[in-house]
Design a protein around this motif. Sequence first.
Motif, mmCIF file in Angstrom:
data_model
loop_
_atom_site.group_PDB
_atom_site.id
_atom_site.type_symbol
_atom_site.label_atom_id
_atom_site.label_comp_id
_atom_site.label_asym_id
_atom_site.label_seq_id
_atom_site.Cartn_x
_atom_site.Cartn_y
_atom_site.Cartn_z
ATOM 1 N N GLU A 39 8.699 -6.803 -4.829
ATOM 2 C CA GLU A 39 7.766 -5.554 -5.313
ATOM 3 C C GLU A 39 6.604 -5.883 -5.469
ATOM 4 O O GLU A 39 5.728 -4.934 -5.035
ATOM 5 N N ALA A 40 5.740 -7.062 -5.617
ATOM 6 C CA ALA A 40 4.704 -7.036 -5.831
ATOM 7 C C ALA A 40 4.473 -8.608 -5.569
ATOM 8 O O ALA A 40 5.331 -9.422 -5.783
ATOM 9 N N ALA A 41 3.166 -9.681 -5.518
ATOM 10 C CA ALA A 41 2.854 -10.826 -5.342
ATOM 11 C C ALA A 41 1.439 -11.021 -5.845
ATOM 12 O O ALA A 41 0.891 -10.248 -5.638
ATOM 13 N N MET A 42 1.400 -12.289 -5.780
ATOM 14 C CA MET A 42 -0.234 -12.600 -6.922
ATOM 15 C C MET A 42 -0.430 -12.440 -4.974
ATOM 16 O O MET A 42 -0.500 -14.149 -5.051
ATOM 17 N N LEU A 43 -1.708 -12.488 -5.036
ATOM 18 C CA LEU A 43 -2.317 -12.871 -3.366
ATOM 19 C C LEU A 43 -3.715 -12.925 -3.314
ATOM 20 O O LEU A 43 -4.198 -12.622 -4.485
ATOM 21 N N GLY B 29 -5.088 -3.720 4.706
ATOM 22 C CA GLY B 29 -4.336 -2.082 5.089
ATOM 23 C C GLY B 29 -2.962 -2.488 4.491
ATOM 24 O O GLY B 29 -2.270 -1.078 4.835
ATOM 25 N N GLU B 30 -2.241 -3.448 4.397
ATOM 26 C CA GLU B 30 -1.153 -3.038 3.993
ATOM 27 C C GLU B 30 -0.991 -3.564 2.284
ATOM 28 O O GLU B 30 -0.055 -3.001 1.919
ATOM 29 N N ARG C 106 0.942 -1.014 0.247
ATOM 30 C CA ARG C 106 -0.208 -0.029 -0.059
ATOM 31 C C ARG C 106 0.264 1.201 0.415
ATOM 32 O O ARG C 106 1.910 1.513 0.740
ATOM 33 N N GLY C 107 0.521 1.999 -0.694
ATOM 34 C CA GLY C 107 1.593 3.675 -1.202
ATOM 35 C C GLY C 107 2.782 2.891 -1.895
ATOM 36 O O GLY C 107 2.886 4.046 -2.443
ATOM 37 N N ALA D 143 2.539 -10.528 2.326
ATOM 38 C CA ALA D 143 2.203 -9.569 2.264
ATOM 39 C C ALA D 143 2.808 -8.523 3.556
ATOM 40 O O ALA D 143 3.651 -8.005 3.345
ATOM 41 N N ALA D 144 3.971 -9.623 4.356
ATOM 42 C CA ALA D 144 5.379 -9.329 5.069
ATOM 43 C C ALA D 144 6.397 -9.361 4.635
ATOM 44 O O ALA D 144 6.988 -8.240 4.091
ATOM 45 N N ALA D 145 6.476 -9.953 3.292
ATOM 46 C CA ALA D 145 7.486 -9.662 2.248
ATOM 47 C C ALA D 145 6.812 -8.762 1.178
ATOM 48 O O ALA D 145 8.193 -7.405 1.319
ATOM 49 N N LEU D 146 6.117 -8.209 0.898
ATOM 50 C CA LEU D 146 5.642 -6.903 0.238
ATOM 51 C C LEU D 146 6.126 -5.587 1.616
ATOM 52 O O LEU D 146 6.399 -4.470 0.978
#
Length: 318
Positions: A182-186, A196-197, A120-121, A173-176
């Motif tokens: 920099e990105a993830a397939m979540l 929130g993250e 986020r951001g 999420a923690a790795a991001l």
Amino acid sequence: MLRLILGVLVLAALPAASFAQSPVTTIRVAVLGYTDASALPLYAQSAGFFKKYGLDAKITPFTGGGAVIAAIAGGSLDVGFSNIVSTAAAIQRGIPIVALVPAALFDEKDRADNLLVKARGSKLRTGADLNGKTVAVTTLSGALQLCASAWIDKNGGDSKTVHFVELPTSEMAAALRAGRVEAAMLAEPALTQGKGEVEELGDAFAAIAPRWILGVFVASKSWASANPDAAHRFIQAIVETARWANAHRGETAKILGPVSNIDPATFGAMARSTYGGSLNAALLQPPIDVAYKYAQLKAPLDAKQIVADAEPYWRGIR
């Protein structure tokens, strides 16, 4: 006489699922963890659709589709979930399997339950912004990496420059947040739990096609040919379950929630899987074609052959 009439009326009022065919056939079925995408057998068992069609399913959760196909080929499973790309790759390797019935279906009109996300951001906006960056997927060279690569290339980037790494969904999420990727397939429920993250970078599934079949339930050809009636009844049960599950999200949440340890509040907020009702070649072909383009398949494959192999078990099913 009155008692007899009342008894007949009571029997007539009972749901069809109360009357299982005889004899009951035991069938060994694999799901992929306790995920919504592969959960149709869980719903069929709990809601009575397997019983309606004379099946007693012994359901086992697996951690990966490759292990499911290996168990089916080895004879320790009868039917199991696999994504369509893994299914196509297995067929090309000469593994004698047949795709019986679809599981989850992607439709860009629905809210996606798996997205390419960023912290986020983050200022990342396009595929070009990911050139040379690190992107997390659950399985290297799997379906999620395929989707991410297609999205990157369709949005101005070069996926060949991207460094893909393997991470469990629970760690993305923690790795991001820490900047390790920099990105993830979540996927859900982590999408909702991490809102929130993380935030959406792109709908990578839509880079394959606006609508396509994500996964199927496959069986070994030897089991299906030796048990054609059981294969037919499995398809009947799953097709009916899919229609029911698409219309009864609350009931399916009550079934899947306790075994998946997803709390009711998260279930109520997260995107849910949509299920297909027919083995349609037009919906199977897009991921197969993209997988060949990205060298995840060694040769082209006509999805019409997949449908043709299953056709004998579909007779009479609409």
